[in-house]
Design an enzyme around this catalytic site. Structure first.
Site, PDB file in Angstrom:
ATOM      1  N   LYS A   1     -14.876  -2.751   2.464  1.00 24.15           N
ATOM      2  CA  LYS A   1     -13.590  -2.870   1.784  1.00 24.15           C
ATOM      3  C   LYS A   1     -12.614  -1.846   2.369  1.00 24.15           C
ATOM      4  O   LYS A   1     -13.015  -0.820   2.910  1.00 24.15           O
ATOM      5  CB  LYS A   1     -13.754  -2.629   0.277  1.00 24.15           C
ATOM      6  CG  LYS A   1     -14.748  -3.566  -0.404  1.00 24.15           C
ATOM      7  CD  LYS A   1     -14.227  -5.000  -0.480  1.00 24.15           C
ATOM      8  CE  LYS A   1     -15.172  -5.910  -1.256  1.00 24.15           C
ATOM      9  NZ  LYS A   1     -16.380  -6.279  -0.504  1.00 24.15           N
ATOM     10  N   ASP A   2     -11.329  -2.142   2.225  1.00 15.83           N
ATOM     11  CA  ASP A   2     -10.285  -1.287   2.786  1.00 15.83           C
ATOM     12  C   ASP A   2     -10.361   0.140   2.242  1.00 15.83           C
ATOM     13  O   ASP A   2     -10.670   0.357   1.078  1.00 15.83           O
ATOM     14  CB  ASP A   2      -8.900  -1.849   2.457  1.00 15.83           C
ATOM     15  CG  ASP A   2      -8.538  -3.044   3.310  1.00 15.83           C
ATOM     16  OD1 ASP A   2      -9.427  -3.860   3.566  1.00 15.83           O
ATOM     17  OD2 ASP A   2      -7.371  -3.156   3.715  1.00 15.83           O
ATOM     18  N   ARG A   3     -10.029   1.095   3.115  1.00 20.15           N
ATOM     19  CA  ARG A   3      -9.894   2.486   2.668  1.00 20.15           C
ATOM     20  C   ARG A   3      -8.622   2.652   1.838  1.00 20.15           C
ATOM     21  O   ARG A   3      -8.645   3.267   0.765  1.00 20.15           O
ATOM     22  CB  ARG A   3      -9.836   3.425   3.884  1.00 20.15           C
ATOM     23  CG  ARG A   3      -9.606   4.890   3.497  1.00 20.15           C
ATOM     24  CD  ARG A   3      -9.170   5.720   4.692  1.00 20.15           C
ATOM     25  NE  ARG A   3     -10.205   5.781   5.702  1.00 20.15           N
ATOM     26  CZ  ARG A   3     -11.193   6.680   5.725  1.00 20.15           C
ATOM     27  NH1 ARG A   3     -11.279   7.583   4.760  1.00 20.15           N
ATOM     28  NH2 ARG A   3     -12.075   6.679   6.694  1.00 20.15           N
ATOM     29  N   GLN A   4      -7.509   2.119   2.332  1.00 17.18           N
ATOM     30  CA  GLN A   4      -6.218   2.305   1.660  1.00 17.18           C
ATOM     31  C   GLN A   4      -6.075   1.288   0.531  1.00 17.18           C
ATOM     32  O   GLN A   4      -5.270   0.362   0.598  1.00 17.18           O
ATOM     33  CB  GLN A   4      -5.080   2.160   2.662  1.00 17.18           C
ATOM     34  CG  GLN A   4      -5.048   3.276   3.697  1.00 17.18           C
ATOM     35  CD  GLN A   4      -3.947   3.032   4.706  1.00 17.18           C
ATOM     36  OE1 GLN A   4      -4.081   2.231   5.616  1.00 17.18           O
ATOM     37  NE2 GLN A   4      -2.834   3.726   4.535  1.00 17.18           N
TER      38      GLN A   4
ATOM     39  N   LYS B   1       0.809  -1.219   0.000  1.00 15.08           N
ATOM     40  CA  LYS B   1       0.000   0.000   0.000  1.00 15.08           C
ATOM     41  C   LYS B   1       0.843   1.271   0.000  1.00 15.08           C
ATOM     42  O   LYS B   1       0.487   2.262   0.643  1.00 15.08           O
ATOM     43  CB  LYS B   1      -0.980   0.025   1.176  1.00 15.08           C
ATOM     44  CG  LYS B   1      -1.936  -1.155   1.236  1.00 15.08           C
ATOM     45  CD  LYS B   1      -2.939  -0.974   2.362  1.00 15.08           C
ATOM     46  CE  LYS B   1      -3.865  -2.169   2.497  1.00 15.08           C
ATOM     47  NZ  LYS B   1      -4.853  -1.996   3.571  1.00 15.08           N
TER      48      LYS B   1
END
Length: 355
Positions: free
Chosen positions: A83-86, A25
């Site tokens: 779902k993931d932010r990053q 990320k």
């Protein structure tokens, strides 16, 4: 308040020490998620379904923006999973629009949110309705010997990994679990629905991870024992294992797995020594277990072993490893990476060596 670390919240690795280290990320595109939905959409009905790409934006905020742009209350905006932010993610949302034409949703869109497809359907999107998630991960700043990496990847493709809930479930420094314990000790439930769900999930996930950590430590996480409750990869139903079930060929094929408890009302329906182990776990966290039961959580099961579908990898650059795989809904890509590499924060790698 002490900060809870990875070993506190998850547990030991199953496949040995990490093969090296890398960054995940560094940019949103390094962590891509595509929701897999096995629902044929009819093209007509009072629910507008949206296939949405978002970047650096969490699911709840995306849902709020879509609701505001459509002029509907938040309860009329649905999605299958968080779902993931990053990350760069693509997932479905649905808007309940009885008797209404498709609204102009331009106000919701921007550099961090794009609507890629729109269609109608007769029903709303239910939580947990997606079958799986497809992942494309790009690990940069790689410092590892390629032969070791390849061997480890082949091993986890063949054997799977422990199906821990990832660190994301517990919030920064385990804060969601700390808050869950505080609520449990005070016998309180947050009035806010999102907070309530977050804290209950953190409590259940922690108890599951504790049980799984014990079985990883003793090497039984991927083996069925008499008294285990067994489940297929994509099924929420389970059945009790006797001697014959423990010899089922589908266990070796990674289609059938032992399970652990997602705590709720009543004792777990497992048998023999497995039940004793699970009740001992409950006895070590009595307030948390009572709180989960009182909140009306049903007792459920989760597979202990996570099979990795379609695992493929390559090295687009000497210091970059790209992974592609599919996981069942509710499972964490980061627990797959954890069995391969240690992750280091962006900007803290030295110049990587190319092996």
């Amino acid at each position: 308040m002490s900060v809870l670390g990875e070993l506190d919240l998850l547990g030991p690795r199953a496949h040995g020490a990490a093969c090296g280290e890398a960054v995940l990320k560094a940019v949103a595109e390094d962590f891509q998620v595509d929701e897999v939905l096995d629902i044929p959409l009819s093209g007509e009905g009072e629910h507008l379904w949206l296939w949405v790409e978002k970047r650096g934006l969490n699911t709840e905020e995306a849902a709020r923006r879509l609701g505001r742009a459509a002029g509907v209350q938040q309860k009329n905006v649905s999605y299958a999973g968080l779902k993931d932010r990053q990350a760069l993610t693509r997932q479905w949302f649905s808007l309940h629009l009885p008797g209404k034409a498709d609204p102009d949703l331009g106000a919701a869109e921007g550099a961090d949110l794009r609507i890629l497809r729109r269609t109608r359907h007769s029903r709303k999107l239910q939580r947990g309705a997606h079958a799986a998630n497809g992942f494309t991960l790009r690990l940069t700043g790689l410092r590892a010997e390629r032969a070791l990496l390849d061997a480890r990847l082949e091993r986890i493709a063949a054997d799977g990994v422990p199906n821990y809930f990832g660190l994301q479930r517990f919030g920064h420094g385990g804060g969601n679990l700390v808050d869950a314990r505080s609520c449990a000790e005070q016998d309180l439930l947050p009035a806010n629905r999102n907070l309530r769900s977050r804290f209950l999930s953190a409590g259940r996930s922690y108890l599951f991870n504790r049980l799984l950590a014990e079985r990883v430590a003793e090497g039984s996480w991927n083996r069925a024992a008499v008294g285990d409750l067994l489940a297929f990869t994509d099924s929420r139903s389970f059945f009790l294992a006797g001697e014959e079930e423990c010899r089922d060929a589908r266990l070796a094929a990674l289609d059938l797995h032992p399970t652990g408890p997602l705590w709720g009302e009543g004792d777990p329906p497992s048998g023999a020594g497995v039940l004793d182990r699970e009740l001992a776990l409950a006895g070590s966290e009595p307030a948390l277990c009572r709180w989960l039961a009182k909140a009306g959580m049903a007792h459920e099961r989760r597979i202990l072993r996570l099979p990795i579908q379609g695992l493929a990898w390559h090295y687009p650059e000497p210091d970059v490893l790209q992974l592609e795989f599919v996981l069942p809904a509710g499972c964490f890509a980061t627990v797959v990476v954890r069995e391969i590499l240690d992750l280091v924060p962006t900007g803290q790698t030295e110049n990587p060596c190319a092996y």
